[in-house]
Design an enzyme around this catalytic site. Structure first.
Site, PDB file in Angstrom:
ATOM      1  CG  HIS A 132       2.721   2.923   2.683  1.00 25.29           C
ATOM      2  ND1 HIS A 132       2.914   3.467   1.431  1.00 25.29           N
ATOM      3  CD2 HIS A 132       2.258   1.672   2.461  1.00 25.29           C
ATOM      4  CE1 HIS A 132       2.571   2.585   0.510  1.00 25.29           C
ATOM      5  NE2 HIS A 132       2.176   1.481   1.114  1.00 25.29           N
ATOM      6  CG  ASP A 180       4.733   6.334   0.845  1.00 27.35           C
ATOM      7  OD1 ASP A 180       5.122   6.015   1.978  1.00 27.35           O
ATOM      8  OD2 ASP A 180       3.917   5.649   0.183  1.00 27.35           O
ATOM      9  N   GLY A 234      -0.195  -5.623  -1.401  1.00 27.34           N
ATOM     10  CA  GLY A 234       1.085  -6.181  -0.976  1.00 27.34           C
ATOM     11  C   GLY A 234       2.232  -5.866  -1.906  1.00 27.34           C
ATOM     12  CG  ASN A 235       2.059  -6.245  -5.989  1.00 27.65           C
ATOM     13  OD1 ASN A 235       1.067  -6.834  -5.583  1.00 27.65           O
ATOM     14  ND2 ASN A 235       2.862  -6.765  -6.889  1.00 27.65           N
ATOM     15  CB  SER A 236       3.001  -1.024  -1.069  1.00 27.34           C
ATOM     16  OG  SER A 236       1.699  -0.593  -1.312  1.00 27.34           O
TER      17      SER A 236
END
Length: 354
Positions: free
Chosen positions: A87, A117, A196-198
């Site tokens: 994503h 994902d 934002g750590n994804s």
């Protein structure tokens, strides 16, 4: 007697000192933060354009709009292969990576796997710091871990916590248009992870990659107590396939299952709720061909306990079509075993390539 009490006192002091010790992540951070990068993507989407004339809404056709999206990624090889969340890079027209030393490099998409994902991107560089894969099957509840991300394009940030649960199925993976079943078997941690750590790293005290940070349990997009990571064993298999074949080739049992409940266990006369109940065997698939049927309870896959749908899907996903696995199951309260040959999503033993 006096010697006995002195011994007890020394033992108590030793135990107390150990309980007060905290895990020192400084060496782990020093070894791993340079391997976590910031990812910026440019996405173009076509959306309807409306105008209002004297209160009347008129559709004036389609317009092309550009968006920027951000996330993190983990370098997994010295020559620039990076694993991240699908994503983060999905539909990106342009991908830019900022290393922890501030170098900015263009990146290309190697491949992506909506079912987990996960995605792999590549930068043209050599001699990069990378994080080696650890064995997520060996992760234990209560084990200390560190989450690393690069969400603000500054430098990598670290947070610490513990593993609070395994094999969590949150039903959050979306956009899987292939018809392939999604695979969710998250590691749950209380290490603080924000949006934002994804795609960032979850590492153990040995500096090994045990998970890819993916989601948080929050209604507003900010950390509120729990976060979730894709286990490294899944990420290792997916990243290998994407680099080798351009797509992911995985085997399937071909069963629809439900998790055991107390009521179901009592109805079947079972002493506990271990395993997953087969509600249906899909015709001409691996399980049916091997003789499994509705009402059987799968206990193990290749000797690994599967007490949930998530854990069963995770374990089977490690294997390729055409490979054999041993399934341990219950039928009429009798423990049985059968070896079956896994098939792909198209019902054959071929490895699917791009």
């Amino acid at each position: 007697m006096k010697k006995f009490f002195v011994t007890l006192l020394l033992l108590a002091v030793t135990i107390g000192a150990r309980c007060q010790q905290t895990v020192d992540f400084t060496n782990v951070a020093a070894k791993t933060i340079d391997a976590v990068v910031h990812i910026k993507t440019e996405i173009a989407r076509v959306t309807p354009m409306y105008r209002s004339y004297f209160g009347i809404i008129i559709n004036q056709g389609m317009q092309r709009q550009r968006f920027d999206a951000y996330g993190s990624g983990v370098i997994i090889s010295t020559d620039g292969y990076i694993v991240t969340n699908n994503h983060v890079v999905q539909d990106a027209e342009k991908i830019t990576v900022t290393l922890n030393d501030k170098r900015v490099l263009p990146a290309r998409l190697v491949g992506h796997d909506p079912a987990t994902d996960l995605a792999v991107i590549k930068v043209d560089a050599n001699g990069l710091t990378f994080i080696p894969f650890g064995n997520s099957d060996e992760v234990r509840i209560g084990e200390p871990v560190m989450a690393i991300g690069n969400p603000f394009n500054l430098t990598s940030t670290v947070t610490a916590g513990i593993i609070s649960a395994k094999a969590r199925n949150m039903d959050i993976i979306r956009n899987n248009n292939s018809g392939e079943s999604t695979i969710e078997s998250f590691l749950q941690t209380d290490a603080a992870v924000n949006s934002g750590n994804s795609g960032g790293a979850l590492v153990n005290t040995r500096g090994q990659l045990i998970g890819i940070n993916t989601a948080i349990a929050s209604g507003d997009g900010y950390y509120t107590g729990y976060s979730f990571a894709i286990p490294s064993n899944i990420a290792r298999k997916v990243s290998h396939d994407l680099c080798e074949y351009g797509t992911v080739s995985r085997g399937y049992l071909g069963v629809q299952v439900s998790e055991m409940s107390d009521a179901l266990a009592k109805k079947m006369g079972l002493p506990d709720m271990h395993g997953v109940y087969i509600a249906r065997c899909i015709p001409e698939c691996a399980a049916e061909k091997a003789g499994l049927k509705e009402g059987d309870v799968i206990l193990q896959v290749n000797g690994v306990d599967v007490d949930s749908y998530a854990r069963m899907m995770e374990e089977v996903s490690y294997y390729y079509p055409g490979e054999q696995v041993e399934v341990t199951y219950l039928r009429d309260r009798q423990r049985k075993q059968v070896k079956l040959t896994l098939l792909n999503s198209k019902g054959t033993t071929d490895r699917i390539t791009k």
